[in-house]
Scaffold this motif. Structure first.
Motif: not given
Length: 342
Positions: A241-261
């Motif tokens: 929903k954040v992406k659809e509404q034009g917001g940014r997804i900001i990852s806190v840390g490399t662990t969150s990044t690895r999960t999302l990616e």
């Protein structure tokens, strides 16, 4: 790419040994990928760089007091045990020192017998599988007998165990903290939400492999460690929903990044409810599918973590930023300062 491409000179005195009293008083280096600029701030200023409609993704894993000191039941020889992950029930994969003393069938006792462990398997890489026996609740026994498994480059003792936990830590299971999140206080998170920025929580249990050095010259040959992750349907819907509404997804840390990616990679760019083990290794060149910004600490030279950051912001820009951080005497690693890459 060659491992030397991710090297930089780091004076040992810049490795933070103790956390600051005020979590938000850490320094914050702002990197603007588009303008290729750097600004020096403090972590409390992070709110100025977040916009209504953005979403911070936080890893809510909680660090286990996973280091245990015991002795062999038969000889009394001293043994150090480090819990890696729970296989099932009371059976855990661990590292032991000295490893050669612990063979299949060896019994180790901790805390005058409050906890015992029997080695039931010796693994090829040197790890051990232990079956624990105790009275009561395992986590309560562990909290009484165990110590925080601080990284090997931290030599100081940590009087307050909670200082190596994020303020939102909930899901027990990590052997190390997701350190980018250590800078947040509950008050700062509330201020961020009051500004109209959303908070989303995922879980990745950090393994000790995160500290394992890259031992090959060509980084493509490095075998990445695997870590257990989980994202709920609620969080997936929130992020989409954040992406659809034009917001940014900001990852806190490399662990969150690895999960999302990992999730985006495995589902054609979509963020969906998912659980499993990830051994994703992110290094340049890499096309990010999930995140738009990254909050992260300063990492070891030649580590997989600095490679991930380099993939997001550009290898030469990141190395320039690290050299600037050294010049300005930023504090490095788990208890050190942070950067925000936008």
């Amino acid at each position: 790419m060659d491992i030397k491409d991710f090297d930089f000179d780091l004076p040992e005195r810049l490795i933070a040994q103790t956390p600051l009293t005020d979590r938000t008083s850490s320094r914050l280096l702002i990197l603007d990928r588009e303008k290729q600029t750097m600004d020096h701030k403090h972590f409390s200023n992070i709110i100025d760089y977040l916009e209504p409609g953005d979403c911070l993704v936080l890893n809510d894993t909680r660090v286990l007091p996973a280091r245990l000191y015991g002795s062999k039941e038969d000889t009394g020889g001293k043994v150090e045990v480090l819990l890696l992950h729970q296989q099932e029930g009371d059976i855990w994969e661990v590292l032991v020192k000295p490893a050669k003393r612990i063979k299949e069938g060896t019994v180790i006792t901790f805390g005058d017998g409050k906890l015992t462990a029997t080695c039931i398997d010796v693994q090829e890489h040197g790890g051990r599988i232990l079956r624990f026996d105790y009275q009561g609740i395992f986590l309560e026994v562990l909290n009484e007998l165990g110590e925080m498994p601080l990284p090997p480059y931290i030599k100081e003792q940590l009087p307050d165990k909670e200082r190596y936990q994020t303020v939102y830590a909930k899901e027990e299971g990590s052997a190390a903290a997701p350190t980018a999140g250590l800078h947040f206080t509950r008050e700062l998170l509330q201020q961020i939400q009051d500004k109209g920025v959303e908070l989303a929580f995922i879980t990745l249990h950090v393994g000790l492999g995160t500290f394992r050095p890259v031992s090959v010259d060509s980084i493509e040959e490095h075998d990445m460690h695997a870590e257990l992750y989980h994202m709920t349907q609620e969080t997936a819907e929130q992020l989409n929903k954040v992406k659809e509404q034009g917001g940014r997804i900001i990852s806190v840390g490399t662990t969150s990044t690895r999960t999302l990616e990992t999730i985006a990679r495995d589902h054609d760019g979509e963020l969906v409810a998912a659980s499993g083990w990830t051994d994703i290794f992110i290094y340049p060149p890499y096309t990010f599918k999930a995140i738009d910004g990254l909050i992260t600490n300063f990492h070891l030279p030649k580590s997989t973590l600095i490679m991930l950051v380099s993939a997001f912001a550009g290898q030469s820009f990141v190395l320039d930023a690290y050299r600037e951080a050294v010049k300005q005497e930023y504090r490095f690693f788990s208890f050190g300062d942070a950067m925000f890459i936008k």
